[in-house]
Design an enzyme around this catalytic site. Structure first.
Site, short mmCIF file in Angstrom:
data_model
loop_
_atom_site.label_atom_id
_atom_site.label_comp_id
_atom_site.label_asym_id
_atom_site.label_seq_id
_atom_site.Cartn_x
_atom_site.Cartn_y
_atom_site.Cartn_z
N SER A 188 68.60 40.11 68.42
CA SER A 188 67.45 39.51 67.71
C SER A 188 66.89 40.36 66.57
O SER A 188 66.06 39.87 65.81
CB SER A 188 66.33 39.20 68.70
OG SER A 188 66.68 38.08 69.46
N TYR A 198 58.09 39.35 71.31
CA TYR A 198 57.82 38.13 72.09
C TYR A 198 56.47 38.23 72.77
O TYR A 198 55.50 38.67 72.17
CB TYR A 198 58.98 37.86 73.08
CG TYR A 198 60.29 37.94 72.36
CD1 TYR A 198 60.63 36.98 71.42
CD2 TYR A 198 61.17 39.00 72.54
CE1 TYR A 198 61.80 37.05 70.70
CE2 TYR A 198 62.35 39.08 71.83
CZ TYR A 198 62.65 38.11 70.91
OH TYR A 198 63.81 38.20 70.20
N VAL A 223 67.99 41.86 72.59
CA VAL A 223 68.46 41.98 73.98
C VAL A 223 69.65 42.92 74.14
O VAL A 223 70.05 43.25 75.25
CB VAL A 223 68.80 40.63 74.66
CG1 VAL A 223 67.57 39.79 74.91
CG2 VAL A 223 69.84 39.87 73.89
N LYS A 274 67.09 38.98 63.17
CA LYS A 274 66.12 37.97 62.70
C LYS A 274 65.24 38.53 61.58
O LYS A 274 64.72 37.77 60.75
CB LYS A 274 65.27 37.48 63.88
CG LYS A 274 66.11 36.72 64.91
CD LYS A 274 65.34 36.44 66.20
CE LYS A 274 66.22 35.71 67.21
NZ LYS A 274 65.58 35.53 68.52
N TYR A 302 74.04 31.56 63.52
CA TYR A 302 73.07 32.29 64.34
C TYR A 302 73.76 33.22 65.35
O TYR A 302 73.41 34.40 65.46
CB TYR A 302 72.15 31.28 65.06
CG TYR A 302 71.20 31.92 66.03
CD1 TYR A 302 70.07 32.61 65.60
CD2 TYR A 302 71.45 31.88 67.40
CE1 TYR A 302 69.21 33.23 66.50
CE2 TYR A 302 70.60 32.49 68.31
CZ TYR A 302 69.48 33.16 67.85
OH TYR A 302 68.65 33.79 68.74
#
Ligand code: DON
Length: 310
Positions: free
Chosen positions: A67, A246, A264, A70, A194
């Site tokens: 992630s 998050y 992760v 991103k 993605y």
């Protein structure tokens, strides 16, 4: 009173202190190819806006960016579509898990922010911009190569495949987005892009260097290249601070006090505005899905260096 440590001393101290914690947390196992990573790995790399570097442990070992990618696709999406992006994705912390489906349905297909999976799928679609996945994947990979100065950065095909074979929640999110009219490209193309961006292999050393432009308002301080406008760089830092971890983003702001983005794979990229970029890697995750030992290392490093945006 003890003198403040130098950067090299602080990084070495943190590295030594983490020895007692190695292996803590749980390695992500929902992507089979990630589950095999040695939980005892620990790498830390800092690069300052003056070009000073300090490293510890496995700072030169590649891991799966996941992630943290991103951050880089958000930068590319903002440059490509500008402020119009914010009609398709919000910038509020989600307070939910990174792959929540309920929130997307309840909020009419506009994801809370670009760092939860639904939001990242939208920014990936913006980068894709009706082109082929091959072109968009190469653009994202080349962006990281250019920023880090390392031409060998690449996608781990096995991780990408493993995720594609098991990414049922991401497929659900993408289908919901498409049903709400918030994806322009075909679901399969967006997901391929993605999954590939998440499967980029990178080291702490390379990641810190790639993120350094965010410490200088979008300007690469070491080669003078303008990567992003100051406005966009500021916004990315703001979203890293509020949404980068998050539903533990508040805790990270409280404990570390710096913009950061986790993945992760166990990596975290952290920005110290006007000073430095820091990348840490330790594969064991806490219950929210952020690197457990990585977070602790950043907490200690920020405290020793007196780094905080507050
Ligand atoms: O979408 C996924 O499931 C992963 N490829 C990326 C998720 C991720 O890294 C979440 N981070 N903590």
């Amino acid at each position: 009173m003890k003198d403040a440590p130098t950067l090299a001393e602080a990084v070495a101290e943190v590295g030594r202190e983490m020895a007692a914690h190695r292996g803590e947390g749980r390695v992500a196992d929902y992507i089979p190819a990630l589950a095999r990573v040695d939980p005892n790995r620990f790498g830390l790399a800092v690069i300052t806006v003056d070009g000073e570097t300090a490293e510890f442990g496995d700072a030169w070992v590649p891991f799966s960016i996941q992630s943290i990618s991103k951050v880089f696709t958000l930068a590319l999406a903002l440059e490509r579509v500008g402020e119009g992006l914010w009609t398709r994705v919000g910038r509020e912390p989600s307070g939910s898990r990174f792959n929540s489906i309920v929130q997307l349905e309840a909020e009419g297909g506009v994801p809370r922010n670009p760092f939860i999976n639904a939001g990242a799928i939208v920014t990936t679609d913006a980068v894709l911009d009706s082109r082929t996945p091959e072109v968009a994947i190469a653009e994202i990979r080349d962006f990281l190569r250019r920023l880090s100065g390392v031409e060998t950065i690449d996608i781990d095909a096995e991780v990408a495949r493993s995720e594609a074979e098991t990414g049922f929640r991401n497929a659900s999110l993408a289908n919901f987005l498409r049903a709400f009219g918030n994806l322009k490209s075909p679901v399969a193309d967006v997901l391929e892009t993605y999954f590939s961006q998440c499967a980029i292999r990178i080291t702490c050393r390379q990641l810190a260097r790639a993120g350094l432009f965010l410490a200088r308002e979008g300007l690469d301080p070491l080669n003078g290249a303008r990567v992003l406008s100051p406005e966009h760089a500021r916004r990315i830092n703001a979203i890293m601070m509020t949404c980068g971890h998050y539903d533990a983003s508040g805790e990270f702001a409280f404990q570390v006090g710096l913009p950061g983005k986790s993945g992760v794979g166990g990596g975290i990229l952290t920005i110290v505005p006007d000073r430095a970029a820091v990348a840490v890697w330790s594969p064991g995750l806490n219950e929210v899905g952020n690197s457990q030992v990585g977070t602790l290392a950043l907490e200690r490093l920020a405290a020793k260096m007196g780094w905080s945006v507050f």
